[in-house]
Design an enzyme around this catalytic site. Sequence first.
Site, short mmCIF file in Angstrom:
data_model
loop_
_atom_site.label_atom_id
_atom_site.label_comp_id
_atom_site.label_asym_id
_atom_site.label_seq_id
_atom_site.Cartn_x
_atom_site.Cartn_y
_atom_site.Cartn_z
N CYS A 174 0.81 -1.21 0.00
CA CYS A 174 0.00 0.00 0.00
C CYS A 174 0.85 1.26 0.00
CB CYS A 174 -0.95 0.01 1.20
SG CYS A 174 -0.12 -0.06 2.81
N ASN A 175 2.10 1.14 0.43
CA ASN A 175 2.95 2.33 0.53
C ASN A 175 4.08 2.39 -0.48
OD1 ASN A 175 1.66 3.69 2.65
ND2 ASN A 175 2.63 2.38 4.17
N ARG A 176 4.29 1.35 -1.27
CA ARG A 176 5.41 1.38 -2.20
C ARG A 176 5.22 0.38 -3.34
NH1 ARG A 176 9.95 1.62 0.25
NH2 ARG A 176 9.03 1.96 2.30
N GLU B 53 8.32 -0.74 11.74
CA GLU B 53 7.27 -1.77 11.63
C GLU B 53 7.84 -3.03 11.00
OE1 GLU B 53 5.62 -2.86 8.71
OE2 GLU B 53 6.45 -1.54 7.19
N GLN C 279 6.34 -8.91 3.76
CA GLN C 279 5.99 -8.58 2.38
C GLN C 279 7.19 -8.77 1.45
OE1 GLN C 279 4.62 -4.66 3.40
NE2 GLN C 279 2.47 -5.23 3.29
N GLY D 203 -7.02 -10.85 4.03
CA GLY D 203 -5.57 -10.95 3.95
C GLY D 203 -4.87 -10.55 5.24
N GLU D 204 -3.55 -10.39 5.15
CA GLU D 204 -2.73 -10.13 6.34
C GLU D 204 -3.11 -8.82 7.01
OE1 GLU D 204 1.99 -9.76 7.63
OE2 GLU D 204 1.43 -9.98 5.53
N MET D 205 -3.29 -7.75 6.22
CA MET D 205 -3.62 -6.46 6.82
C MET D 205 -4.96 -6.50 7.54
SD MET D 205 -2.81 -3.41 7.57
CE MET D 205 -1.45 -2.86 6.55
N ILE D 206 -5.95 -7.15 6.93
CA ILE D 206 -7.25 -7.29 7.57
C ILE D 206 -7.13 -8.11 8.86
CG2 ILE D 206 -9.50 -8.42 7.36
CD1 ILE D 206 -9.47 -5.73 6.05
#
Length: 417
Positions: free
Chosen positions: A50-52, A110, A116, A187-190
């Site tokens: 989401c950031n890169r 983090e 990832q 997924g992992e973030m959820i």
Amino acid sequence: MKLIVLGLNHHTAPLAVRELLAFGPHELGGALQQLVSCNGVHEAMIVSTCNRTELYCNAENGEVLVDWLARLRHRQPAELDGYLYLHEGPDAVRHAYRVACGLDSMVLGETQILGQLKDAERTARDAGSLGLLLNGLFQRAFGVAKDVRSQTRIGAASVSMAAATVRLAERIFPSVSECKVLFIGAGEMIELCATHMHAQKPRAIAVANRTLERGEKLAATLGGEAMLLSELPARIAEFDIVITSTASSLPIVGKGMMERAIKARRHRPVFMVDLAVPRDVEQEVSKLEDVYLFTVDDLSEVVREGLESRQSEAAVAEGMVQERIEEFSQWLASRALVPTIRELRDHAERIQRKELERAKKQLASGSDPELVLEELARQMGNKFLHAPLAALNATQGEQQAELVEAVRRLYRLHEPD
């Protein structure tokens, strides 16, 4: 071997640009194979979060990578100017190590990015695009990250995206325990967000996913229910908090869906967090009254809390990274010698085999063994000395002096009186 990193991240590009260049999991295998088929690209690995979005390559130049990325997304390279960064050699190694250690993350220190990176490395390996250089780089990057995690407190007091989601929800509602929460995706973030939100004991939890089986698996751990994405239009109005993070290339929640939901809720507020890149929620939803929509970029202020207390630890981690860069450079230099060393050994073995066969034939014909051994030693010595002696005789002046010095060093000859 030339290491190149081409990418963009939350420091250099807004969400709208990041989602344009993001890769879904289903794209990566084909994209990697296409990338290594480009002229001058020998290895490739793609990291897309989401950031890169970053391309790690063993390539001859970065222009090929820029052209490929722009062409893949139907853009001109000039349209990406100002958003992309390009690192080569030691700078590329430093960047890879910093990313693995969480030093380049929105949430300093983090650990999710390390997982990832490992997923990206595994995908590249499966696609056949991972070679000696990238394998060596990332095995060492993973080692640096492990040491930084165990030897510093850089992760202490960090506020993760998942924890930030809970904090923001508490600004909208007096208590999460009175809310119904919907997670879109599994997924992992959820899973991380669900763990944090579940700890607040909300009134109800549901998981909506493309496949019911995976949604049910996550819902079971939360004591909630599962549903299919196709049920969202009819049921999204039931929920006070909606958190979404899928790999969909198109929005899942549109303005019309939320307009109907707000009407059904009689304008009771809805708190939404879209952690997906590309976005799961249409941007126009943020303009609706009674909808509080946050994206990953909106969470930056919250996740920076506790940053000051981690800065000193980050400085220690940066020092560890610098030490390991030098180690990688030494390893890379040693690998560059491998072809020459292999050819030199092969050359020596060819001489040995040839002269040994000749000696065996002489012995078989009845020649004196002592004379045969003397001839074998003399011939092998002559063969080994032929190339350096010929090179010395063929050079003159400064070049000859340099060659003489190299030969004396190689053969450990005493300096002449």
